[in-house]
Design an enzyme around this catalytic site. Structure first.
Site, PDB file in Angstrom:
ATOM      1  N   ASN A  27      33.453  -5.936  17.360  1.00 13.16           N
ATOM      2  CA  ASN A  27      32.195  -6.550  16.916  1.00 13.16           C
ATOM      3  C   ASN A  27      32.503  -8.002  16.526  1.00 13.16           C
ATOM      4  OD1 ASN A  27      29.854  -7.308  15.609  1.00 13.16           O
ATOM      5  ND2 ASN A  27      30.090  -5.880  13.894  1.00 13.16           N
ATOM      6  N   LYS A  29      30.486 -10.288  15.635  1.00 18.45           N
ATOM      7  CA  LYS A  29      29.558 -10.827  14.618  1.00 18.45           C
ATOM      8  C   LYS A  29      29.110 -12.229  15.034  1.00 18.45           C
ATOM      9  CE  LYS A  29      31.741  -7.827  11.257  1.00 18.45           C
ATOM     10  NZ  LYS A  29      32.093  -7.541   9.876  1.00 18.45           N
ATOM     11  N   HIS A 112      24.222  -1.805  11.023  1.00 18.96           N
ATOM     12  CA  HIS A 112      25.449  -2.347  10.426  1.00 18.96           C
ATOM     13  C   HIS A 112      25.151  -2.740   8.975  1.00 18.96           C
ATOM     14  CE1 HIS A 112      28.815  -4.947   9.547  1.00 18.96           C
ATOM     15  NE2 HIS A 112      29.445  -4.393  10.566  1.00 18.96           N
ATOM     16  N   GLU A 114      25.933  -5.205   7.258  1.00 24.24           N
ATOM     17  CA  GLU A 114      25.518  -6.601   7.059  1.00 24.24           C
ATOM     18  C   GLU A 114      24.042  -6.777   7.393  1.00 24.24           C
ATOM     19  OE1 GLU A 114      28.591  -8.304   9.466  1.00 24.24           O
ATOM     20  OE2 GLU A 114      30.080  -7.708   7.976  1.00 24.24           O
ATOM     21  N   GLU A 186      31.407   3.207   8.337  1.00 25.71           N
ATOM     22  CA  GLU A 186      31.944   1.941   7.842  1.00 25.71           C
ATOM     23  C   GLU A 186      31.678   1.804   6.342  1.00 25.71           C
ATOM     24  OE1 GLU A 186      32.526  -1.141  11.173  1.00 25.71           O
ATOM     25  OE2 GLU A 186      30.591  -1.472  10.250  1.00 25.71           O
ATOM     26  N   GLY A 192      35.775  -5.973   6.141  1.00 23.03           N
ATOM     27  CA  GLY A 192      36.196  -7.352   5.873  1.00 23.03           C
ATOM     28  C   GLY A 192      36.987  -7.520   4.594  1.00 23.03           C
ATOM     29  N   SER A 229      38.240  -3.033   8.221  1.00 23.08           N
ATOM     30  CA  SER A 229      39.610  -3.562   8.138  1.00 23.08           C
ATOM     31  C   SER A 229      40.609  -2.822   9.027  1.00 23.08           C
ATOM     32  CB  SER A 229      40.087  -3.576   6.680  1.00 23.08           C
ATOM     33  OG  SER A 229      39.238  -4.393   5.905  1.00 23.08           O
TER      34      SER A 229
HETATM   35  P1  PGA Z   1      36.247  -5.670   9.850  1.00 22.11           P
HETATM   36  O1  PGA Z   1      34.723  -5.461  10.257  1.00 22.11           O
HETATM   37  O2  PGA Z   1      37.090  -5.002  10.891  1.00 22.11           O
HETATM   38  O3  PGA Z   1      36.434  -7.163   9.827  1.00 22.11           O
HETATM   39  O4  PGA Z   1      36.433  -5.050   8.514  1.00 22.11           O
HETATM   40  C1  PGA Z   1      34.268  -4.236  10.775  1.00 22.11           C
HETATM   41  C2  PGA Z   1      32.793  -4.288  11.024  1.00 22.11           C
HETATM   42  O5  PGA Z   1      32.077  -4.924  10.241  1.00 22.11           O
HETATM   43  O6  PGA Z   1      32.288  -3.707  11.998  1.00 22.11           O
END
Ligand code: PGA
Length: 266
Positions: A27, A29, A112, A114, A186, A192, A229
């Protein structure tokens, strides 16, 4: 007799587990550009019958990446990061499921954390988006996950259940096979953060999700992938868990080296 039945059950479970193809989705983003698309499309990723690799660039790069992948790549699939809750009409700036399909997306992330936090994506909206995607022949990657506070208050499973409840209702009503969808677990505190869930923590939730979905057709084909992560240092241990069928990767999906490093060895 009892032992024989138990052995058959274990063997069936093992077979079904290995029937599910591992899915690793990157992803990007709000990152990436045409150069990154060229790098990924030009990389010889491992081609294995047991592995699906999906790259989710920003929507505006989807179509050109699709052309590049058709020309140079042996195995990459494409995904989008979001879709409109509307199918068509006067909704300036929106992108429909049908448009994503035409641009080359085979998958689309929805729900997601976010988007839930910053763009008011509710559980009900996620279910509607899923319906549009399925109609357009795009597999939804439905993200769920709890906050740190919810985990500390032992509310993890309750949060996941509430997030999946409208999804499950639609799947049951429309008799959609679990093979057509992917669920991404997630946890918000892991995304992140450089602090992934432990394989055991993730496995516990994945197993619960599979149990929750048992009355939806073909639950054994349901791919439940972990995100938060994931890197080359922790992917093997996570992917070794029986109900972890892949990974949804953010930061480590932004360079070829880090992405290649986390792909499963077999
Ligand atoms: P990350 O993000 O691997 O940077 O933790 C995962 C995601 O948001 O799908």
């Amino acid at each position: 007799m009892y032992v024989l039945v138990a052995l058959v059950n274990i063997a069936t479970r093992f077979w079904v587990m290995h029937m599910r193809k591992c899915l690793i989705a990157g992803n990007w983003k709000l990152n990436g550009d045409h150069t990154l698309c060229e790098q990924f499309a030009g990389t010889a990723f491992p081609t294995k019958p047991s592995l699906d690799i999906v790259i989710c660039p920003p929507t505006v790069l989807l179509q050109s990446m699709h052309q590049l992948v058709k020309k140079y790549s042996n195995c990459l699939h494409l995904g989008a990061q979001d879709v409109s809750v509307e199918a068509q009409g006067a909704y300036t700036g929106e992108i429909s499921a049908k448009m994503l399909h035409e641009a080359g997306a085979q998958y689309c992330i929805i729900g997601h954390s976010e988007r839930r936090a910053n763009f008011a994506e509710t559980n009900e909206k996620v279910a509607i988006k899923m319906t549009h995607l399925l109609k357009a022949n795009v597999s939804p990657i439905i993200c769920v996950g709890e906050s740190r506070e919810a985990r500390e208050q032992q509310q993890t499973l309750a949060v996941i259940e509430a997030q999946l409840s409208p999804i499950k209702a639609v799947l049951q009503q429309q008799a959609v096979s679990c093979a057509q969808i992917v669920i991404g677990y997630e946890p918000l505190w892991a995304v992140g953060s450089d602090r992934p869930a432990s394989p055991e923590q993730a496995q516990q939730v994945h197993q619960h999700i599979r149990q929750l979905m048992t009355d939806v057709p073909d639950v054994d084909a349901l791919r439940i992938i972990y995100g938060g992560s994931v890197t080359a240092h922790n992917s093997a241990a996570l992917l070794a868990m029986p109900d972890i069928d892949g990974a949804l990767v953010g930061g480590a999906a932004l360079s070829i080296d880090s992405f290649l490093g986390l792909l499963p060895a077999v």
